[in-house]
Design a protein around this motif. Structure first.
Motif, PDB file in Angstrom:
ATOM      1  N   TYR A 165      40.926-128.955  54.773  1.00  0.00           N
ATOM      2  CA  TYR A 165      40.303-127.940  55.622  1.00  0.00           C
ATOM      3  C   TYR A 165      38.888-127.555  55.197  1.00  0.00           C
ATOM      4  CZ  TYR A 165      40.033-124.054  58.865  1.00  0.00           C
ATOM      5  OH  TYR A 165      39.658-123.220  59.885  1.00  0.00           O
ATOM      6  N   PRO A 166      38.572-127.449  53.887  1.00  0.00           N
ATOM      7  CA  PRO A 166      37.179-127.138  53.523  1.00  0.00           C
ATOM      8  C   PRO A 166      36.184-128.164  54.056  1.00  0.00           C
ATOM      9  CG  PRO A 166      38.625-126.782  51.652  1.00  0.00           C
ATOM     10  CD  PRO A 166      39.466-127.444  52.708  1.00  0.00           C
ATOM     11  N   GLN A 169      35.760-127.447  57.728  1.00  0.00           N
ATOM     12  CA  GLN A 169      34.914-126.266  57.941  1.00  0.00           C
ATOM     13  C   GLN A 169      33.433-126.623  57.820  1.00  0.00           C
ATOM     14  OE1 GLN A 169      36.868-123.614  55.028  1.00  0.00           O
ATOM     15  NE2 GLN A 169      37.237-122.211  56.729  1.00  0.00           N
ATOM     16  N   ARG A 170      33.124-127.504  56.871  1.00  0.00           N
ATOM     17  CA  ARG A 170      31.731-127.920  56.712  1.00  0.00           C
ATOM     18  C   ARG A 170      31.246-128.672  57.952  1.00  0.00           C
ATOM     19  NH1 ARG A 170      27.312-129.026  56.969  1.00  0.00           N
ATOM     20  NH2 ARG A 170      25.862-129.943  55.468  1.00  0.00           N
ATOM     21  N   VAL A 171      32.121-129.491  58.536  1.00  0.00           N
ATOM     22  CA  VAL A 171      31.763-130.265  59.718  1.00  0.00           C
ATOM     23  C   VAL A 171      31.576-129.367  60.941  1.00  0.00           C
ATOM     24  CG1 VAL A 171      32.661-131.964  61.358  1.00  0.00           C
ATOM     25  CG2 VAL A 171      32.801-132.405  58.899  1.00  0.00           C
ATOM     26  N   ALA A 191      39.031-137.119  52.633  1.00  0.00           N
ATOM     27  CA  ALA A 191      40.027-136.331  53.356  1.00  0.00           C
ATOM     28  C   ALA A 191      40.614-137.123  54.512  1.00  0.00           C
ATOM     29  CB  ALA A 191      39.385-135.039  53.874  1.00  0.00           C
ATOM     30  N   ILE A 192      39.759-137.856  55.230  1.00  0.00           N
ATOM     31  CA  ILE A 192      40.235-138.655  56.367  1.00  0.00           C
ATOM     32  C   ILE A 192      41.175-139.761  55.880  1.00  0.00           C
ATOM     33  CG2 ILE A 192      39.531-140.261  58.177  1.00  0.00           C
ATOM     34  CD1 ILE A 192      36.966-138.582  58.471  1.00  0.00           C
ATOM     35  N   ARG A 193      40.800-140.433  54.805  1.00  0.00           N
ATOM     36  CA  ARG A 193      41.651-141.512  54.283  1.00  0.00           C
ATOM     37  C   ARG A 193      43.022-140.989  53.877  1.00  0.00           C
ATOM     38  NH1 ARG A 193      36.756-142.960  51.457  1.00  0.00           N
ATOM     39  NH2 ARG A 193      35.759-144.770  52.431  1.00  0.00           N
TER      40      ARG A 193
END
Length: 286
Positions: A165-166, A169-171, A191-193
């Motif tokens: 989630y962090p 949030q940046r995106v 995170a995506i991987r």
């Protein structure tokens, strides 16, 4: 026991079956090209709509009042198709999200923002599914349904979603107007991987759960016939062992047999044990 909200019976079954057909179309590149739309984010919205509907079906099956202890609940078989659809959506999302991280590891700004929007919705629904499994998982396990691995992988998926989630949030931050800095881009890619791995694990676990309203071969792309329910409604399309799983044809049944075999045996054993227990009770009563 607290009263449950109804699942609308045949209407719910038909509705979930229609969603299954929609997912088959969403996962078929050939049909998408014919339909004139191959935008992966359009397909993510299809998945999101199916997930939302499936999770709402699960929520309607929860007790209307204060939830009782899970051990006092009856196995909620009517909601199993919603769990299976959630798993199939996870598989499709894994394919879409894995495409975000290209070989170089760079990430496109527009694609990242769209991913973040889809992810934020998905995270909330994932939490609801994990909560539902906490209530209805134990009675389903006792009845022989393989929801244990799904519980474990759903918990791991939710934990990965929280950890990611962090980066999301940046995106999604209003100040995000240019390319991510290298540190943030690396965090988002990682995170995506991780989420892709967890999504595929949930999809595989959900695919082992047998249902009677659509084809139990998770790789099925057959959309012939008036509806998914009609596609699997024949007597020969029902598994003779567990009398639960249905298929659109022998081909799909053979493809799914390796995964279904242990489940089939477990369900048949649970049904035999329940029958023996009922017979003992009837004998004692007389």
């Amino acid at each position: 026991m607290s009263e449950r909200h109804p699942l609308c019976g045949e209407f719910s079954c038909s509705f979930l079956s229609c969603l299954c057909s929609l997912l088959k179309l969403a996962g078929s590149d050939e049909r998408l090209r014919v339909a004139g739309g191959t935008n992966p984010f359009s397909m993510q919205r299809v998945c999101w709509s199916v997930i939302y509907s499936a999770v709402r079906t699960l929520q309607r099956s929860l007790p209307a009042d204060d939830p009782p202890e899970p051990s006092s609940l009856a196995p909620n078989l009517d909601a199993l198709p919603a769990l299976v659809l959630f798993g199939r959506c996870c598989v499709l999302l894994a394919g879409f999200w894995s495409g975000l991280v290209v070989a170089s590891g760079s990430l496109d700004q527009v694609e990242l923002r769209l991913w973040g929007q889809c992810f934020d919705n998905f995270r909330r629904q994932c939490h609801l599914v994990f909560g539902w499994l906490g209530w209805f998982g134990p009675p389903l396990l006792a009845a022989g349904y393989p929801v244990g691995p799904l519980q474990q992988h759903a918990q791991a998926l939710f934990a990965a979603a929280v950890a990611a989630y962090p980066a999301v949030q940046r995106v999604l931050a209003p100040s995000f107007s240019g390319a991510l800095d290298p540190v943030a881009a690396t965090a988002a890619a990682a995170a995506i991987r991780e989420l892709v791995q967890r999504l595929r694990a949930v999809g595989a676990a959900a695919g082992a759960i047998p249902v009677g309203s659509f084809c139990n071969n998770s790789g099925c792309v057959n959309v012939c016939g008036p509806s998914e329910v009609m596609l699997v409604s024949g007597r020969t399309n029902l598994c003779a062992g567990c009398r639960t799983a249905r298929y659109c044809g022998r081909g799909c049944q053979r493809q799914a047999w390796k995964q279904h075999k242990p489940v089939c045996k477990a369900l048949a054993a649970a049904a035999a044990a329940a029958g023996a227990h009922a017979a003992e009770g009837a004998g004692a009563a007389t």
